[in-house]
Design a protein around this motif. Structure first.
Motif: not given
Length: 621
Positions: A185-186, A310-311, A367-371
């Motif tokens: 995500g961003p 991807r979302h 997938e990078l999850r930490y924003s």
């Protein structure tokens, strides 16, 4: 008044919900090819065209539709039941306009999927090329790689280790595979990660030819700028010569990369791109046709790195390529073999992330999850995560709590309230006080009104018209509607090889300092600064005061007003909400009906495609 439709085929198509002119013309074309074809076969042809145009489907999944009752499309029409699967497959197989895979015909029937032949060929090419790309790449010195990964992705704070460790893992995956899909995500650090990946690739192979691309001019400019900024933070860690090469890389739009021209593309299978590594940003925006053209032009030896969220919403045109490649929402996992490879490079893998029989391409999916952007726990990040989970109750609670980052503006069903238009005019007032075109464009790009649709009371055209009327009453723009004026933001709608402007580029009308009487169009130049165009040079454009959420992908604004259509709009979905909300960095105003917003959390955008299953079959085979 009696119904004007008299042709039996037209009535059949209308009953089944195939109402577009394209669907009717295609069905009649097929009828001319085979006058003896059964009505059910012609109906299948029409629905393929209809669903492609209206829903972005690349095929018709017959087993999903067969036997369904379609609601009445008009008061004087009865509900219509689609054919049973066995009968439908039989009449399609017998029709003269339907072929089997590899045969020449307008349509292809493969299993229970019916394709336009062009889409079938694209899907086959994409799957085969990605399968070929997804192969191990040798690393000459694994100790060197393990050491460099630790140096480029340090963990300064153990309490915030998730970010750098996820990025380090993504880099290790990219260095050891020909295909990398990096999603997040961003603010999760996709550009930070990929800049270091490119630096490591150059350290390993100094003569590597790298090309950068994105779907729109705006996204390409942001990619160029972001990588250049990241290079500044690597001056003490990467050789100055290699950093200089990275800083001089300039991202192009995908059409410019492929050498777009009216009769096709310059680069293709016969004339491949001169590159060894291709990086494509904002991959969720790439439709199936364009992805097929890109892979066709990619040299067989080259690496491919796809970046995207991807979302987010799928592409405007047909297909949901990134969604299919990332498992259609499935939680990423690694095969035991892939996990062992990464652990040998010092990458810690949680046992819960290891799974037998992982979906295709998951061994090259990071997938990078930490924003970092939303790490403070502000309203925008929490709302985006709740929408992504489909957690309507959490969304409701967030809207009920005061928050500096989120504002809710209730609206009736007829049109967005006048308060929204007045607030938007307040936002844009400083633009007209700018000293030059550069300042005006920068001010304009700080905010945006986003809509789900183009037409109707809730569409970008109507809201734009109301906004301009407000600015007209305030004396900011000419009193005569239709006149061009200083400060008018514009959006390019068509690729234009002559000017180098592409669909999605945003500029502003402003006079030159030396000629205060003449308006010019100013656009951001790839290397910084602005480029000036005379108005007669411009390709087709429209005022850019408002923007659809689809067109906003790849952009970020300080403030966003997201205008939601009524609850019965087919455009409402979880992906649309998430994409619109995450365009905002500091503040997001949501305008619409409360129940509309909550209902949209439950709607997941689904497009019919056989790409995921085709990849699965290739891997299993």
């Amino acid at each position: 008044m009696p119904r004007a439709t008299t042709h039996p085929l037209d009535l059949l198509l209308e009953q089944a919900g195939a109402r577009s002119a394209l669907a009717r013309h295609f069905a009649r074309f097929c009828h001319q090819l085979d006058p003896q074809a059964a009505d059910e076969a012609l109906l299948g042809a029409a629905l393929v065209a209809e669903r492609n145009l209206e829903g972005g489907d690349t095929c018709l999944t017959l087993e999903r539709l067969a036997g369904q009752e379609m609601p009445a499309q008009a008061p004087d029409l009865r509900p219509f039941r689609l054919p049973a699967l066995e009968n439908w497959l039989t009449v399609l197989a017998e029709a003269g306009f339907v072929g089997r895979p590899g045969e020449e015909a307008p349509l292809v029937l493969e299993g229970t999927r019916l394709y336009l032949t062009r889409h079938w060929r694209e899907e086959v090419r994409i799957a085969a090329t990605l399968r070929q790309l997804d192969r191990p790449r040798a690393v000459a010195d694994r100790q060197w790689l393990a050491r460099r990964l630790a140096e480029l992705f340090p963990v300064p704070d153990p309490d915030q280790a998730e970010g750098p460790l996820g990025q380090k893992r993504a880099a290790a995956m990219a260095l050891t595979r020909g295909l990398t899909i990096l999603t997040g995500g961003p603010g999760t650090g996709k550009t930070t990660t990929v800049t270091r990946i490119l630096a490591l690739l150059l350290e390993q192979e100094p003569e590597l030819r790298i090309r950068l691309a994105a779907p729109t001019g705006k996204a390409a400019a942001r990619l160029t700028e972001s990588i250049a900024l990241q290079c500044l933070s690597l001056r003490d860690q990467v050789d100055a010569g290699l950093l200089d090469r990275l800083q001089r890389l300039e991202a192009a739009t995908l059409h410019r990369l492929l050498g777009w021209r009216p009769d096709g593309f310059e680069f293709d299978q016969e004339n491949p791109l001169p590159c060894d590594c291709l990086l494509i940003d904002e991959s969720s925006m790439v439709d199936q046709t364009l992805m097929a053209r890109l892979l066709e032009a990619l040299p067989g030896h080259a690496r491919l790195i796809l970046l995207g969220d991807r979302h987010q919403l799928a592409s405007v045109e047909a297909g949901s390529v990134l969604g299919d490649l990332t498992g259609r929402g499935a939680t990423p996992a690694l095969s035991p073999q892939r996990a062992a490879e990464l652990e040998a490079l010092g990458i810690g893998i949680d046992g819960k992330e290891i799974r037998q029989n992982t979906p295709p391409l998951f061994d090259c999916l990071a997938e990078l999850r930490y924003s970092y952007r939303f790490a403070s726990g502000g309203g925008i990040g929490r709302l985006a995560r709740a929408v992504n989970r489909g957690d309507a109750e959490a969304v409701r609670q967030l809207l009920d709590q005061p928050d500096d980052e989120i504002t809710w503006m209730e609206s009736g069903d007829s049109q967005p309230p006048a308060a929204l238009v007045s607030l938007a005019a307040d936002w844009y007032e400083p633009l007209f006080q700018a000293g030059d075109a550069q300042e005006a464009l920068e001010r304009f790009n700080q905010m945006r009104i986003l809509t789900a649709r183009t037409e109707g009371p809730w569409g970008e055209a109507e809201i734009r018209s109301r906004l301009e009327e407000t600015l007209r009453r305030r004396g900011r723009i000419p009193a005569v509607p239709g006149r061009l004026y200083r400060g008018l933001p514009i959006l390019v709608l068509r690729n234009d090889r002559e000017t180098g402007l592409f669909n999605g580029d945003t500029g502003i009308l402003w006079p030159d300092r030396e000629d205060e009487e003449t308006l010019f169009a100013w656009f951001q130049a790839p290397g910084g600064g602005l480029t000036r165009y005379s108005l007669h040079q411009l390709p087709e454009w429209q005022p850019a005061w408002t923007l659809t959420v689809h067109r906003s992908q790849g952009s970020e604004y300080h403030r966003v007003a997201l205008v939601l259509p009524p609850a019965d709009s087919r455009l409402l979905s979880r992906e649309l909400l998430y994409t619109g909300i995450t365009r905002a960095r500091e503040h997001c105003l949501l305008c619409g009906g409360r129940e509309t917003l909550l209902a949209a959390c439950d709607r997941v955008q689904e497009r019919s495609s056989g790409l995921y299953e085709r990849l699965t079959a290739l891997y299993d085979g």
